[in-house]
Design a protein around this motif. Structure first.
Motif, mmCIF file in Angstrom:
data_model
loop_
_atom_site.group_PDB
_atom_site.id
_atom_site.type_symbol
_atom_site.label_atom_id
_atom_site.label_comp_id
_atom_site.label_asym_id
_atom_site.label_seq_id
_atom_site.Cartn_x
_atom_site.Cartn_y
_atom_site.Cartn_z
ATOM 1 N N THR A 177 -56.468 9.253 -17.079
ATOM 2 C CA THR A 177 -56.355 8.721 -15.720
ATOM 3 C C THR A 177 -57.553 9.141 -14.900
ATOM 4 O O THR A 177 -57.860 10.320 -14.759
ATOM 5 N N GLY A 178 -58.235 8.162 -14.386
ATOM 6 C CA GLY A 178 -59.397 8.424 -13.540
ATOM 7 C C GLY A 178 -60.650 8.754 -14.290
ATOM 8 O O GLY A 178 -61.680 9.024 -13.702
ATOM 9 N N ASP A 179 -60.607 8.741 -15.642
ATOM 10 C CA ASP A 179 -61.774 9.120 -16.432
ATOM 11 C C ASP A 179 -62.968 8.246 -16.142
ATOM 12 O O ASP A 179 -64.104 8.700 -16.164
ATOM 13 N N SER A 180 -62.729 6.962 -15.940
ATOM 14 C CA SER A 180 -63.848 6.042 -15.795
ATOM 15 C C SER A 180 -64.248 5.840 -14.347
ATOM 16 O O SER A 180 -65.029 4.979 -14.030
ATOM 17 N N LYS B 111 -62.800 3.838 -25.958
ATOM 18 C CA LYS B 111 -63.399 3.250 -27.151
ATOM 19 C C LYS B 111 -62.331 2.461 -27.904
ATOM 20 O O LYS B 111 -61.144 2.555 -27.600
ATOM 21 N N LEU B 112 -62.776 1.695 -28.889
ATOM 22 C CA LEU B 112 -61.873 0.873 -29.679
ATOM 23 C C LEU B 112 -61.891 1.303 -31.143
ATOM 24 O O LEU B 112 -62.941 1.645 -31.685
ATOM 25 N N ASP B 113 -60.723 1.275 -31.766
ATOM 26 C CA ASP B 113 -60.578 1.466 -33.214
ATOM 27 C C ASP B 113 -59.864 0.242 -33.770
ATOM 28 O O ASP B 113 -58.869 -0.214 -33.180
ATOM 29 N N GLN C 48 -56.904 -6.747 -33.981
ATOM 30 C CA GLN C 48 -56.181 -5.928 -33.000
ATOM 31 C C GLN C 48 -56.832 -4.558 -32.958
ATOM 32 O O GLN C 48 -56.881 -3.849 -33.954
ATOM 33 N N TRP C 49 -57.346 -4.183 -31.768
ATOM 34 C CA TRP C 49 -58.069 -2.936 -31.580
ATOM 35 C C TRP C 49 -57.205 -1.956 -30.796
ATOM 36 O O TRP C 49 -56.601 -2.326 -29.790
ATOM 37 N N ARG C 50 -57.183 -0.717 -31.240
ATOM 38 C CA ARG C 50 -56.492 0.326 -30.492
ATOM 39 C C ARG C 50 -57.445 0.918 -29.452
ATOM 40 O O ARG C 50 -58.576 1.286 -29.767
ATOM 41 N N VAL C 51 -57.007 0.975 -28.206
ATOM 42 C CA VAL C 51 -57.818 1.562 -27.134
ATOM 43 C C VAL C 51 -57.537 3.054 -27.100
ATOM 44 O O VAL C 51 -56.390 3.482 -26.963
ATOM 45 N N LYS C 52 -58.573 3.858 -27.238
ATOM 46 C CA LYS C 52 -58.381 5.305 -27.266
ATOM 47 C C LYS C 52 -59.347 5.964 -26.290
ATOM 48 O O LYS C 52 -60.395 5.408 -25.929
ATOM 49 N N GLY C 53 -58.976 7.188 -25.851
ATOM 50 C CA GLY C 53 -59.823 7.937 -24.931
ATOM 51 C C GLY C 53 -59.691 7.451 -23.516
ATOM 52 O O GLY C 53 -59.106 6.409 -23.225
ATOM 53 N N HIS D 266 -50.080 -5.344 -22.368
ATOM 54 C CA HIS D 266 -49.582 -5.102 -21.011
ATOM 55 C C HIS D 266 -49.823 -3.688 -20.511
ATOM 56 O O HIS D 266 -49.932 -3.466 -19.304
ATOM 57 N N ILE D 267 -49.896 -2.693 -21.397
ATOM 58 C CA ILE D 267 -50.157 -1.322 -20.960
ATOM 59 C C ILE D 267 -51.534 -0.852 -21.423
ATOM 60 O O ILE D 267 -51.801 0.358 -21.457
ATOM 61 N N ASP D 268 -52.406 -1.779 -21.794
ATOM 62 C CA ASP D 268 -53.788 -1.474 -22.194
ATOM 63 C C ASP D 268 -53.852 -0.599 -23.441
ATOM 64 O O ASP D 268 -54.870 0.052 -23.690
ATOM 65 N N SER D 269 -52.790 -0.585 -24.248
ATOM 66 C CA SER D 269 -52.820 0.231 -25.457
ATOM 67 C C SER D 269 -53.668 -0.420 -26.545
ATOM 68 O O SER D 269 -54.213 0.270 -27.409
ATOM 69 N N HIS D 270 -53.778 -1.759 -26.504
ATOM 70 C CA HIS D 270 -54.530 -2.488 -27.519
ATOM 71 C C HIS D 270 -55.307 -3.629 -26.870
ATOM 72 O O HIS D 270 -54.957 -4.110 -25.787
ATOM 73 N N LEU D 271 -56.335 -4.049 -27.585
ATOM 74 C CA LEU D 271 -57.106 -5.230 -27.216
ATOM 75 C C LEU D 271 -57.028 -6.208 -28.379
ATOM 76 O O LEU D 271 -57.191 -5.820 -29.543
ATOM 77 N N LEU D 272 -56.780 -7.470 -28.079
ATOM 78 C CA LEU D 272 -56.779 -8.528 -29.080
ATOM 79 C C LEU D 272 -58.053 -9.347 -28.945
ATOM 80 O O LEU D 272 -58.495 -9.635 -27.833
ATOM 81 N N SER D 273 -58.647 -9.740 -30.069
ATOM 82 C CA SER D 273 -59.828 -10.603 -30.048
ATOM 83 C C SER D 273 -59.654 -11.709 -31.081
ATOM 84 O O SER D 273 -59.111 -11.484 -32.170
ATOM 85 N N LEU D 274 -60.118 -12.907 -30.712
ATOM 86 C CA LEU D 274 -60.017 -14.074 -31.582
ATOM 87 C C LEU D 274 -61.393 -14.455 -32.108
ATOM 88 O O LEU D 274 -62.360 -14.519 -31.347
ATOM 89 N N GLY D 275 -61.473 -14.744 -33.410
ATOM 90 C CA GLY D 275 -62.675 -15.348 -33.965
ATOM 91 C C GLY D 275 -62.540 -16.854 -33.966
ATOM 92 O O GLY D 275 -61.428 -17.389 -34.055
ATOM 93 N N GLY D 276 -63.649 -17.556 -33.856
ATOM 94 C CA GLY D 276 -63.602 -19.012 -33.840
ATOM 95 C C GLY D 276 -63.383 -19.561 -35.229
ATOM 96 O O GLY D 276 -62.260 -19.724 -35.696
ATOM 97 N N LYS D 277 -64.468 -19.848 -35.933
ATOM 98 C CA LYS D 277 -64.374 -20.431 -37.264
ATOM 99 C C LYS D 277 -63.868 -19.451 -38.315
ATOM 100 O O LYS D 277 -63.452 -19.871 -39.389
#
Length: 842
Positions: free
Chosen positions: A811-814, A225-227, A803-808, A786-797
């Motif tokens: 290894t192999g969970d998914s 999930k993302l925070d 910056q989202w923190r990837v949590k949960g 690079h280590i999937d610790s965060h996700l970046l997203s850009l808004g247009g206008k």
């Protein structure tokens, strides 16, 4: 034909422009955004049809060229008196009809050498459907230079086409605006395949070899999930009075749909996220704890308007105490203000044609009164600190003094008398004596009498507009200038005491917030927040882009990422300490970027076909090249860094050899064959293949690499990401996609302000996803660190970086379902780009 299509589009744009000009000349300034939006929607529909027509024409031309190549072979057979016994041969992506008696070299297009290792024999016995086989045609990636044998397959692609059951090359009449569920898997010479439909256009997806039963695949929510971790940017370019300092030491401001509470000393953020569209105004309760924030209306994914409202919330707990005005306000909320007694009442001005002014008992959620304000723009509203029954508003060519009596509001317009009437009254404050001080577009501070509504004094303050005024505790006044970028401190009787000038790169002074009498926070028109004093100067504590962003790249080994956009700025950010490392001017719009695998340089594609390579440490331009004269949409290094692929809107992919650790580049070749602009591409893990998307509805396949694994997955159309297409999508609604480095999840940026997180692979329709709000505009790009610790997203206008923190997800969970752990598909897909916002869709 294409020129004619473009001419029609030009005429439509001219008509739209004429309508917009008519609106402005008629004084309908408030209707202008809605009419412009309607015109843009009409333009979008026309652009969609134009793209399909161009695709159809390009396909027809390719068929003609193929037939022209077959005619000499047929003539030779007839002259020799032989009956044609056709077989087919796939060579460099061409599906060639050949005769046993003819030389294969003679059958090749001129200049293409024969390499035996790349021959794939196809005979009529290999195809159960002879009619469909005969309709197949080849698609090739030609190169301008000789190609090394080890790289032949990287430039070899083949397109599979058919008339009805197969994939159509000519545009079909759209029968649905959403991706239809895939048909039942069928067998073909290439293996099992399924079809999905976007706007009635069939797209064939080949199933990887180890998938035995497609129907039994299960799609679940990802365990990750993302925070929301950090918000980069501030909305100062077009909003006023949107920066305050709370007793907690936090600065409160907004950007996109998020109200940010930034602790200036501790450098931490909290976020109020209950708004559904862009926040446009703020007000602080007299207790300095409660906050009122109003938002714009917005639209949902079906284009239907969403109603604006105001939230009153607790800045300590971030709990929403009241929502007012839902169903009452039109278009958006432009200004809000608490009464100065106990903050019992809230005044709201909406953005309707008449700019309705309403007063609310917000705790009871009841409207006390409502009145039409003016058809002109309104910039600010405040209750008089001495009498709650008095309200002041200002805006274009007016300052109004409102008096509440017997349940109604009456207004008196300020009288300018012998003084020149300014075009805009930009801002106002109340002096400690109760006088009203206004700042205007002429650079003057006007002092108005408490009861006469006339000007008592005019003080020349700034060159250009006075954008903001701020009263200090002892009665001194601060003013902020537009054109001159100066901050001036005035005594209570308006004698200048001190002044300073903020750096030009930050723009003009938009608003000023007093921290402790000496220290100030300054919001600027170039979306920065500065901190400092008159003695020590000012430094930026918050910065952001000032125009639409598309380019996003994450560093391969550090918590760094780069953004670029239409403001001609390239910015390197540190995702760990949330700071701006450097920012450089590009001279043109930056639209795409990628770091080299060693992380020492970053390539940036610009809007004219030009691209730059910058040293990450020094910002030095180490390479400056140009390919074509149209905008570049994707830059991608091969996994080992030996090649760089550049995708352009001229329909070509340019391949460069990379030497000296990314500091020297030599043109290796040019991939041709796409009939529309390139939007996305990825390299295979071995660096020998390219998967690409283009801007029309055709889909191309690398037949010989059906089970190829890809180093990255950013192409938005392919078997492994079929499930990310939401119901109701029309083929242009997904702007970007990114698979995590762990290959467990895929993040999706859509056109409805949402970020989605799906499990990966995601090959079945209506797959469940976690959905995240925050952006107030179409989301243009997403990338994992690079280590999937965060996700970046850009808004247009909305010019916002989230910056989202990837949590949960351990290894192999998914990977709970073994049937889903299969190699990556090699489909090369294309769909349609079609938005007035230049969306980088399929």
């Amino acid at each position: 034909i294409i020129d004619g299509i473009n001419s029609d589009a030009f005429v439509l744009r001219a008509d739209c422009l004429r309508l917009c000009v008519d609106d402005v000349s008629a004084g309908s300034s408030t209707e202008f955004p809605d009419r412009l939006s309607l015109m843009e929607m009409r333009l979008q529909a026309q652009d969609d049809e134009i793209t399909l027509l161009k695709s159809s024409l390009a396909d027809a031309l390719r068929k003609l060229r193929l037939h022209e190549q077959q005619i000499p072979l047929l003539k030779q057979q007839l002259i020799a008196g032989k009956t044609p016994m056709w077989s087919t041969l796939t060579l460099y992506g061409y599906l060639l009809p050949v005769m046993p008696s003819l030389s294969l070299q003679d059958a090749l297009p001129e200049g293409v050498p024969l390499m035996e290792e790349d021959l794939i024999k196809e005979t009529p016995e290999e195809d159960d459907n002879e009619e469909e086989r005969e309709k197949e045609q080849g698609w090739c990636s030609l190169v301008e230079e000789s190609i090394k044998p080890t790289m032949v397959r990287s430039l070899q692609q083949q397109q599979s086409k058919s008339s009805d059951e197969g994939q159509g090359s000519a545009p079909h009449t759209p029968t649905s605006s959403s991706p239809a569920p895939p048909k039942e898997a069928v067998c073909s010479p290439h293996g099992q395949s399924i079809k999905m439909f976007i706007r009635g256009r069939p797209i064939t997806m080949y199933i990887p070899s180890n998938i035995q039963n497609y129907e039994e695949l299960r799609m679940d929510f990802p365990t990750e999930k993302l925070d929301l971790d950090w918000v980069y940017g501030y909305r100062g370019r077009d909003c006023r009075g949107n920066l305050y300092v709370l007793p907690s030491g936090e600065a409160v401001y907004f950007i996109a749909c998020v109200v940010v509470l930034y602790h200036v000393t501790n450098r931490t953020q909290r976020h109020y996220r209950k708004h559904t569209d862009c926040v446009r105004c703020l007000a602080i309760h007299p207790d300095k704890v409660l906050v009122a924030s109003g938002q714009t209306a917005g639209v949902d994914k079906d284009g239907k308007p969403l109603q604006p409202f105001v939230h009153i919330w607790d800045s300590t707990t971030l709990v929403t105490l009241q929502q007012i005005g839902l169903g009452t306000f039109e278009r958006g909320v432009g200004s809000v203000a608490f009464s100065n007694d106990a903050g019992t009442f809230l005044c709201v001005i909406d953005e309707s044609n008449e700019h309705m002014l309403s007063v609310w008992d917000w705790k009871k959620n009841t409207m006390v009164l409502e009145v039409k304000s003016t058809t002109e723009a309104v910039f600010a509203v405040e209750f008089s600190p001495a009498d709650t029954s008095n309200i002041i508003t200002c805006g274009k060519s007016h300052v109004y003094f409102w008096t509440q009596s017997a349940g109604t509001l009456t207004k008196k317009q300020g009288i300018f008398g012998k003084y020149k009437k300014p075009k805009f009254i930009m801002c106002f404050v109340f002096s400690l004596t109760g006088d009203v001080l206004t700042g205007d577009s002429e650079g003057n501070i006007l002092t108005w009498g408490k009861s006469t509504f006339q000007i008592m004094k005019q003080t020349r303050a700034h060159e250009g507009s006075v954008f903001t005024l701020c009263i200090l505790q002892g009665g001194a006044l601060l003013s902020g200038g537009g054109k001159d970028r100066r901050i001036i401190r005035w005594s209570a009787d308006l004698a200048p005491e001190r002044e300073c000038e903020i750096p030009e790169k930050f723009g003009a002074v938009r608003t000023i917030a007093n921290v402790d009498g000496e220290e100030l926070l300054v919001g600027t028109t170039r979306n920065a927040i500065l901190r400092g004093t008159f003695s020590d100067g000012f430094v930026a504590i918050v910065q952001g882009h000032v125009d639409e962003m598309w380019g996003l790249a994450t560093h391969p080994s550090q918590n760094l990422f780069l953004t670029c956009g239409n403001d001609k700025q390239a910015c390197l950010w540190n995702a760990e300490d949330h700071s701006l490392g450097w920012c450089t001017h590009l001279e043109e719009s930056g639209l795409c970027a990628d770091f080299s695998p060693n992380g020492s340089v970053v390539s940036i594609g610009l809007s004219t076909g030009r691209w730059l390579v910058l040293d990450v440490q020094t910002r030095e331009v180490v390479c400056d090249l140009t390919d074509g004269n149209e905008q570049l949409s994707v830059m991608r290094y091969s996994p080992d860094g030996s090649f760089l692929a550049v995708g352009s809107h001229d329909n070509f992919i340019y391949i460069y050899s990379v030497m000296e650790g990314g500091r020297r580049y030599t043109r290796f070749g040019k991939c041709t064959g796409h009939s529309s602009f390139i939007t996305h591409l990825d390299w295979s893990k071995d660096g020998k293949y390219i998967m690409s998307n283009s801007g029309d509805y055709e889909i191309l396949y690398c037949k010989s690499v059906k089970d190829r694994e890809w180093a990255s997955y950013t192409c938005v159309l392919g078997f492994h990401v079929m499930g990310v297409w939401l119901e109701g999508s029309d083929g242009t609604d997904i702007n970007a996609l990114c698979r995590s480095h762990s290959e467990k999840v895929v993040a999706v940026a859509d056109d409805f302000c949402k970020v989605h997180l799906f499990q990966y692979p995601c090959p079945k329709p209506k797959a469940p996803s976690h959905r995240y709000d925050g952006h107030g505009s179409h989301v243009t790009n997403v990338r994992f660190t690079h280590i999937d610790s965060h996700l970046l997203s850009l808004g247009g206008k909305d010019t916002c970086i989230l910056q989202w923190r990837v949590k949960g997800g351990g290894t192999g969970d998914s990977r709970e379902h073994p049937t889903l752990s299969f190699p990556l598909s090699s489909s090369i897909g294309s769909s349609e780009q079609g938005s007035q916002r230049e969306k980088e869709t399929v």
